[in-house]
Scaffold this active site. Structure first.
Site, PDB file in Angstrom:
ATOM      1  CB  CYS A   1      -2.261   3.654  -4.053  1.00  0.00           C
ATOM      2  SG  CYS A   1      -3.326   2.234  -4.341  1.00  0.00           S
TER       3      CYS A   1
ATOM      4  CG  HIS B   1      -2.103  -0.858   1.120  1.00  0.00           C
ATOM      5  ND1 HIS B   1      -2.998  -0.773   0.066  1.00  0.00           N
ATOM      6  CD2 HIS B   1      -2.563  -1.860   1.925  1.00  0.00           C
ATOM      7  CE1 HIS B   1      -3.961  -1.672   0.236  1.00  0.00           C
ATOM      8  NE2 HIS B   1      -3.717  -2.357   1.345  1.00  0.00           N
TER       9      HIS B   1
END
Length: 357
Positions: free
Chosen positions: A214, A158
Site C-alpha cells: 500500500c 504492508h
C-alpha cells in the site's frame, strides 16, 4: 545517531555501540579500530524504534561465486512480510516471494546463490524480514556493484505513510515499508531506501524495484513518476524535492514498479490466480512477462494495469464474499481500484525503452 562501520577485514557493515572505540566482527573475528575507518550513519530512529543492538549480519559479503563476467552480475533481494499470527496477517506475500524467485532464476538467469530471501519461513534468523535484516540486505544488494550489474529488490508486505516535515515530499508524506517488528522498531522510510540503494548506484548499474505494498507509488523517492491514463497516454511528473536534495543515482539507472499510487492501497487477494492468495501487483507483473508483454516499460505498465482493472475483486461466490470485496476495493464492487505505478531516476520514452532485468 547510529553508526555503521565496515569490518577492516571482510567489509561486513557492523553496528557500532555508542562510545565504542573498537569492535569485533562476529563473522571473521577481526578487530576494527574506529580511528581511520570508513563509516556510514543511519538515519536517527524515533524513541519508539530504539532497541538493543542486533548482531552483525552476513549480508556484507558479495555473492559467492566467480568474479563478474563481461556482462556483469545479477543480484536480488526478495522480501516477503506476512505478519503471521497478528491482526495484520497477509496470506499472499510468501507466494509472491517464491514466484518472484522462480521468475528471476528461470526466466532471467539470476544465480540462486545471488538471491537473498527474507521471509518468516526462514530458519536462519538473519533471513527473517526484521528491520535490521532488511537494512543489511539492502546494503548487501548494492555493495561493490559495478558497470554491467543488474540488481532487483522485490518487496511484498504492508506499506504505510508518515508525515514529512522536511518539505521534500510533493504530498507532504513519506512512504514506508513495514518489517515484521515495525511496531517496536519502526518502519523503513523512503528517504533511507533512496539513500541506501538508489544514490550509490554507479554508471552502468541497473536497479529494478518491484514493491507490492500500500502507498508504494514513490517508495524509492525517485525524481520522476510516469503518470499514465487508461488509454496509455502519459507524462512524467517531476517529484524532485523543492529543497534541492538529490534523489537520483550516481550515474546508474533506477526503475521502480509499485503496486499502487501513494494514496491507494494494494490488494492481497485470490481473485487473480483463482487458486491461492497473491499480491495483485506481483501477480500482474509476472503475468505480463509470461504473456509476452515485457517488451517495453510502457507495455509492461499497461498490461499490469489491464490485468488488475479487469479482475473481479472477489474470490467468487456469495454475499459475504461480495461484502469483503467491497471492503478490499474501497467500496468499488467487483473491481480492484489500485493502479500500478512506474517511477525512475530519469525520463524516457516508455514505449521505446526495452524492458530487461
Amino acid at each position: 545517531m547510529l553508526m555503521l562501520v565496515d569490518c577492516s577485514n571482510c567489509r561486513t557493515p557492523l553496528q557500532l555501540p555508542a562510545g565504542a572505540q573498537v569492535i569485533r566482527c562476529g563473522l571473521c573475528n577481526a578487530v576494527t579500530r574506529i580511528a581511520g575507518t570508513s563509516s556510514r550513519s543511519l538515519p536517527p530512529q524515533s524513541p519508539s524504534s530504539s532497541s538493543s543492538h542486533a548482531p552483525p549480519s552476513p549480508y556484507g559479503h558479495a555473492p559467492p561465486g566467480p568474479p563478474p563476467s563481461a556482462h556483469g552480475r545479477k543480484r536480488a533481494v526478495v522480501c516477503a512480510v506476512s505478519y503471521k499470527g497478528t491482526r495484520h496477517e497477509l496470506k499472499g506475500c510468501i507466494n509472491d516471494a517464491k514466484c518472484m524467485k522462480y521468475l528471476l532464476f528461470n526466466k532471467f538467469k539470476f544465480p540462486e546463490s545471488s538471491i537473498v530471501m527474507l521471509t518468516e519461513e526462514e530458519a536462519d534468523p538473519f533471513r527473517r524480514p526484521t528491520k535490521q535484516n532488511m537494512r543489511m540486505a539492502l546494503f548487501w544488494l548494492v555493495q561493490g556493484c559495478q558497470a554491467g550489474d543488474s540488481l532487483v529488490f522485490h518487496y511484498s508486505g504492508h506499506g504505510s505513510q508518515q508525515r514529512n516535515y522536511t518539505g521534500d515530499e510533493v504530498d507532504g508524506y513519506d512512504e514506508t515499508l513495514c518489517p515484521t517488528d515495525y511496531e517496536t522498531q519502526g518502519m523503513i522510510v523512503d528517504d533511507e531506501i533512496n539513500a541506501t540503494i538508489v544514490r550509490p548506484l554507479p554508471a552502468g548499474v541497473k536497479l529494478h524495484a518491484i514493491v507490492d505494498a500500500c502507498h508504494s507509488g514513490t517508495v524509492l523517492d525517485l525524481p520522476f513518476l510516469c503518470r499514465m491514463d487508461r488509454n496509455g497516454r502519459y507524462i512524467w511528473e517531476d517529484h524532485r524535492p523543492r529543497s534541492g536534495v538529490w534523489k537520483g543515482t550516481s550515474g546508474g539507472e533506477a526503475i521502480s514498479f509499485s503496486g499502487c499510487d501513494d494514496d491507494q492501497t494494494s490488494a492481497d487477494t485470490s481473485a487473480l490466480s483463482k487458486i491461492t492468495s497473491t499480491g495483485a501487483m506481483t501477480y500482474a507483473f509476472i503475468q505480463a512477462i509470461e504473456r509476452g508483454h515485457a517488451t517495453t516499460y510502457g507495455n509492461m505498465l499497461n498490461a499490469m494495469r489491464s490485468t488488475i482493472r479487469n479482475t473481479d475483486g472477489g474470490a467468487g461466490g456469495g454475499i459475504v464474499t461480495t461484502l469483503i470485496s467491497m471492503l478490499l476495493t474501497g467500496g468499488s464492487l467487483g473491481r480492484l481500484r489500485q493502479e500500478p505505478q512506474l517511477t525512475a531516476n530519469q525520463q524516457y520514452d516508455v514505449y521505446t525503452k526495452a524492458f530487461s532485468l
